[in-house]
Design a protein around this motif. Structure first.
Motif, mmCIF file in Angstrom:
data_model
loop_
_atom_site.group_PDB
_atom_site.id
_atom_site.type_symbol
_atom_site.label_atom_id
_atom_site.label_comp_id
_atom_site.label_asym_id
_atom_site.label_seq_id
_atom_site.Cartn_x
_atom_site.Cartn_y
_atom_site.Cartn_z
ATOM 1 N N UNK A 2 0.816 -1.214 0.000
ATOM 2 C CA UNK A 2 0.000 0.000 0.000
ATOM 3 C C UNK A 2 0.847 1.262 0.000
ATOM 4 N N UNK A 3 1.889 1.298 0.819
ATOM 5 C CA UNK A 3 2.730 2.495 0.872
ATOM 6 C C UNK A 3 3.422 2.743 -0.454
ATOM 7 N N UNK A 4 3.911 1.692 -1.080
ATOM 8 C CA UNK A 4 4.601 1.855 -2.358
ATOM 9 C C UNK A 4 3.640 2.407 -3.404
ATOM 10 N N UNK A 5 2.438 1.888 -3.462
ATOM 11 C CA UNK A 5 1.437 2.391 -4.412
ATOM 12 C C UNK A 5 1.129 3.853 -4.115
ATOM 13 N N UNK A 6 1.031 4.221 -2.856
ATOM 14 C CA UNK A 6 0.774 5.618 -2.497
ATOM 15 C C UNK A 6 1.918 6.519 -2.935
ATOM 16 N N UNK A 7 3.160 6.087 -2.735
ATOM 17 C CA UNK A 7 4.305 6.883 -3.188
ATOM 18 C C UNK A 7 4.245 7.086 -4.696
ATOM 19 N N UNK A 20 7.625 -10.138 -3.475
ATOM 20 C CA UNK A 20 6.766 -10.642 -4.557
ATOM 21 C C UNK A 20 5.458 -9.857 -4.736
ATOM 22 N N UNK A 21 4.790 -9.480 -3.664
ATOM 23 C CA UNK A 21 3.525 -8.764 -3.789
ATOM 24 C C UNK A 21 3.680 -7.426 -4.482
ATOM 25 N N UNK A 22 4.714 -6.705 -4.117
ATOM 26 C CA UNK A 22 4.966 -5.400 -4.728
ATOM 27 C C UNK A 22 5.416 -5.575 -6.175
ATOM 28 N N UNK A 23 6.308 -6.527 -6.402
ATOM 29 C CA UNK A 23 6.821 -6.737 -7.753
ATOM 30 C C UNK A 23 5.730 -7.219 -8.713
ATOM 31 N N UNK A 24 4.727 -7.919 -8.183
ATOM 32 C CA UNK A 24 3.628 -8.371 -9.026
ATOM 33 C C UNK A 24 2.731 -7.236 -9.482
ATOM 34 N N UNK A 25 2.629 -6.198 -8.667
ATOM 35 C CA UNK A 25 1.789 -5.050 -9.015
ATOM 36 C C UNK A 25 2.548 -4.016 -9.837
ATOM 37 N N UNK A 26 3.775 -3.725 -9.422
ATOM 38 C CA UNK A 26 4.581 -2.710 -10.105
ATOM 39 C C UNK A 26 5.936 -3.309 -10.479
ATOM 40 N N UNK A 27 6.111 -3.692 -11.734
ATOM 41 C CA UNK A 27 7.402 -4.235 -12.157
ATOM 42 C C UNK A 27 8.513 -3.181 -12.067
ATOM 43 N N UNK A 28 9.733 -3.649 -12.097
ATOM 44 C CA UNK A 28 10.914 -2.787 -12.069
ATOM 45 C C UNK A 28 10.791 -1.662 -13.090
ATOM 46 N N UNK A 29 11.051 -0.441 -12.643
ATOM 47 C CA UNK A 29 11.036 0.715 -13.526
ATOM 48 C C UNK A 29 9.697 1.423 -13.611
ATOM 49 N N UNK A 30 8.622 0.783 -13.193
ATOM 50 C CA UNK A 30 7.298 1.407 -13.245
ATOM 51 C C UNK A 30 7.013 2.087 -11.902
#
Length: 87
Positions: A2-7, A20-30
């Motif tokens: 959640x924090x990463x998506x908010x940033x 894995x959870x974060x990488x599945x939603x936002x791949x590297x560079x996005x």
């Protein structure tokens, strides 16, 4: 996650550990750069601070990725399919 998506949604690029959870939603560079804990992580944070063009590039790609995946218009087809399947 959640924090990463908010940033990223705020236009702030994030340097994160590769979960894995974060990488599945936002791949590297996005909107996110993934580095393991240690000197590579610190080096990437410092590089982001020193390089405004890199920060801007990563931040803009993150906003574009979230718009494609998370806006209502992008989600409505999946929601309609779920409703149709329940009928």
């Amino acid at each position: 996650v959640t924090k990463v998506v908010q940033y990223v949604a705020s236009g702030v690029p994030a340097v994160c550990t590769p979960l894995p959870g974060t990488m599945g939603l936002l791949p590297e560079g996005e909107g996110v750069v993934y580095r393991g804990v240690g000197s590579r992580f610190v080096d990437e944070v410092l590089e982001m601070q020193r390089t405004p063009a890199r920060r801007e590039t990563v931040a803009k790609s993150g906003l574009a990725a979230l718009h494609m995946r998370c806006e209502w218009a992008a989600s409505i087809g999946g929601i309609e399919s779920l409703i149709a399947a329940l009928r």
